[in-house]
Motif scaffolding. Structure first.
Motif, PDB file in Angstrom:
ATOM      1  N   PRO A  48       0.837  -1.197   0.000  1.00 26.30           N
ATOM      2  CA  PRO A  48       0.000   0.000   0.000  1.00 26.30           C
ATOM      3  C   PRO A  48       0.875   1.251   0.000  1.00 26.30           C
ATOM      4  O   PRO A  48       2.069   1.185   0.296  1.00 26.30           O
ATOM      5  N   GLY A  49       0.271   2.361  -0.336  1.00 28.90           N
ATOM      6  CA  GLY A  49       0.975   3.631  -0.216  1.00 28.90           C
ATOM      7  C   GLY A  49       1.413   4.208  -1.540  1.00 28.90           C
ATOM      8  O   GLY A  49       1.196   3.645  -2.612  1.00 28.90           O
ATOM      9  N   SER A  50       2.051   5.345  -1.414  1.00 30.04           N
ATOM     10  CA  SER A  50       2.539   6.092  -2.571  1.00 30.04           C
ATOM     11  C   SER A  50       3.787   5.409  -3.124  1.00 30.04           C
ATOM     12  O   SER A  50       4.388   4.559  -2.468  1.00 30.04           O
ATOM     13  N   PRO A  51       4.202   5.806  -4.315  1.00 30.14           N
ATOM     14  CA  PRO A  51       5.438   5.238  -4.868  1.00 30.14           C
ATOM     15  C   PRO A  51       6.649   5.414  -3.940  1.00 30.14           C
ATOM     16  O   PRO A  51       7.440   4.489  -3.774  1.00 30.14           O
ATOM     17  N   ILE A  52       6.779   6.573  -3.330  1.00 28.00           N
ATOM     18  CA  ILE A  52       7.930   6.788  -2.444  1.00 28.00           C
ATOM     19  C   ILE A  52       7.848   5.868  -1.218  1.00 28.00           C
ATOM     20  O   ILE A  52       8.867   5.336  -0.766  1.00 28.00           O
ATOM     21  N   GLU A  53       6.649   5.635  -0.708  1.00 28.26           N
ATOM     22  CA  GLU A  53       6.489   4.715   0.426  1.00 28.26           C
ATOM     23  C   GLU A  53       6.845   3.286   0.022  1.00 28.26           C
ATOM     24  O   GLU A  53       7.446   2.543   0.801  1.00 28.26           O
ATOM     25  N   LYS A  54       6.500   2.911  -1.203  1.00 22.32           N
ATOM     26  CA  LYS A  54       6.838   1.578  -1.696  1.00 22.32           C
ATOM     27  C   LYS A  54       8.351   1.424  -1.845  1.00 22.32           C
ATOM     28  O   LYS A  54       8.917   0.402  -1.450  1.00 22.32           O
ATOM     29  N   ILE A  55       9.003   2.435  -2.398  1.00 21.96           N
ATOM     30  CA  ILE A  55      10.462   2.376  -2.558  1.00 21.96           C
ATOM     31  C   ILE A  55      11.145   2.353  -1.193  1.00 21.96           C
ATOM     32  O   ILE A  55      12.111   1.614  -0.985  1.00 21.96           O
ATOM     33  N   ARG A  56      10.634   3.134  -0.258  1.00 18.38           N
ATOM     34  CA  ARG A  56      11.206   3.118   1.102  1.00 18.38           C
ATOM     35  C   ARG A  56      11.057   1.744   1.741  1.00 18.38           C
ATOM     36  O   ARG A  56      11.977   1.246   2.391  1.00 18.38           O
ATOM     37  N   ALA A  57       9.885   1.116   1.568  1.00 21.08           N
ATOM     38  CA  ALA A  57       9.662  -0.217   2.144  1.00 21.08           C
ATOM     39  C   ALA A  57      10.601  -1.241   1.512  1.00 21.08           C
ATOM     40  O   ALA A  57      11.188  -2.075   2.222  1.00 21.08           O
ATOM     41  N   LEU A  58      10.752  -1.176   0.196  1.00 18.61           N
ATOM     42  CA  LEU A  58      11.659  -2.094  -0.479  1.00 18.61           C
ATOM     43  C   LEU A  58      13.099  -1.875  -0.015  1.00 18.61           C
ATOM     44  O   LEU A  58      13.820  -2.830   0.270  1.00 18.61           O
ATOM     45  N   THR A  59      13.506  -0.633   0.100  1.00 17.16           N
ATOM     46  CA  THR A  59      14.855  -0.313   0.565  1.00 17.16           C
ATOM     47  C   THR A  59      15.078  -0.833   1.976  1.00 17.16           C
ATOM     48  O   THR A  59      16.128  -1.413   2.279  1.00 17.16           O
ATOM     49  N   ALA A  60      14.100  -0.652   2.841  1.00 17.44           N
ATOM     50  CA  ALA A  60      14.214  -1.161   4.211  1.00 17.44           C
ATOM     51  C   ALA A  60      14.364  -2.678   4.206  1.00 17.44           C
ATOM     52  O   ALA A  60      15.184  -3.231   4.957  1.00 17.44           O
ATOM     53  N   ASP A  61      13.598  -3.366   3.350  1.00 20.43           N
ATOM     54  CA  ASP A  61      13.702  -4.825   3.263  1.00 20.43           C
ATOM     55  C   ASP A  61      15.072  -5.257   2.766  1.00 20.43           C
ATOM     56  O   ASP A  61      15.645  -6.227   3.247  1.00 20.43           O
ATOM     57  N   ILE A  62      15.596  -4.536   1.781  1.00 20.48           N
ATOM     58  CA  ILE A  62      16.904  -4.887   1.225  1.00 20.48           C
ATOM     59  C   ILE A  62      18.001  -4.712   2.264  1.00 20.48           C
ATOM     60  O   ILE A  62      18.944  -5.498   2.331  1.00 20.48           O
ATOM     61  N   LEU A  63      17.867  -3.694   3.095  1.00 24.45           N
ATOM     62  CA  LEU A  63      18.939  -3.378   4.034  1.00 24.45           C
ATOM     63  C   LEU A  63      18.763  -3.974   5.427  1.00 24.45           C
ATOM     64  O   LEU A  63      19.663  -3.847   6.247  1.00 24.45           O
ATOM     65  N   ASP A  64      17.627  -4.624   5.705  1.00 25.17           N
ATOM     66  CA  ASP A  64      17.457  -5.200   7.039  1.00 25.17           C
ATOM     67  C   ASP A  64      18.250  -6.505   7.165  1.00 25.17           C
ATOM     68  O   ASP A  64      18.869  -6.972   6.216  1.00 25.17           O
ATOM     69  N   GLU A  65      18.207  -7.103   8.337  1.00 24.02           N
ATOM     70  CA  GLU A  65      19.001  -8.311   8.597  1.00 24.02           C
ATOM     71  C   GLU A  65      18.652  -9.457   7.662  1.00 24.02           C
ATOM     72  O   GLU A  65      19.498 -10.268   7.322  1.00 24.02           O
ATOM     73  N   LYS A  66      17.400  -9.527   7.251  1.00 24.30           N
ATOM     74  CA  LYS A  66      16.967 -10.610   6.369  1.00 24.30           C
ATOM     75  C   LYS A  66      17.417 -10.381   4.928  1.00 24.30           C
ATOM     76  O   LYS A  66      17.852 -11.298   4.251  1.00 24.30           O
ATOM     77  N   GLY A  67      17.326  -9.146   4.446  1.00 26.81           N
ATOM     78  CA  GLY A  67      17.622  -8.856   3.050  1.00 26.81           C
ATOM     79  C   GLY A  67      19.066  -8.546   2.740  1.00 26.81           C
ATOM     80  O   GLY A  67      19.530  -8.790   1.619  1.00 26.81           O
TER      81      GLY A  67
END
Length: 123
Positions: A48-67
């Motif tokens: 959900p959310g705006s394009p910037i929110e989606k990119i932020r969520a993806l970036t957070a996933d890439i940089l978290d311990e799992k990603g």
């Protein structure tokens, strides 16, 4: 291979039961990382959310311990000399353009809506 087995908490024999060599293990890990990365790119459209929110969520996933390990493994495979031939073929199969192609519509949506300018300025 012994360090990997020790870190995984398994016997060397068990590791060799599944992987004949460190090259085979590395190739399997890179392949899994590529598949997971493409899956994450596709999943951005379900967020959900705006394009910037989606990119932020993806970036957070890439940089978290799992990603982060996936990202680091793919980076290592793309930039290192001496990777196994199968890994080189995987890199060719999943070029950077593949990732760009998956994300481009999100960036275009944000650009059309004027979201990027406001996001950069903090509005």
């Amino acid at each position: 291979m012994s360090m990997i087995a020790d870190a995984a908490g398994i016997s060397h024999g068990l590791l060799y039961h599944y992987f004949k060599s460190k090259e085979e293990l590395f190739t399997t890990l890179v392949q899994g990382a590529m598949v997971e990365s493409i899956s994450a790119m596709k999943d951005i459209y379900r967020l959900p959310g705006s394009p910037i929110e989606k990119i932020r969520a993806l970036t957070a996933d890439i940089l978290d311990e799992k990603g982060a390990p996936y990202f680091m493994l793919i980076h290592q495979a793309r930039t290192s000399d001496g990777v196994p031939e199968k890994v080189k073929r995987l890199i060719e199969e999943y070029p950077m353009q593949t990732f760009v192609d998956h994300l481009l519509p999100v960036f275009e949506e944000g650009q059309k809506a004027g979201k990027w300018r406001r996001a950069i300025r903090g509005n």
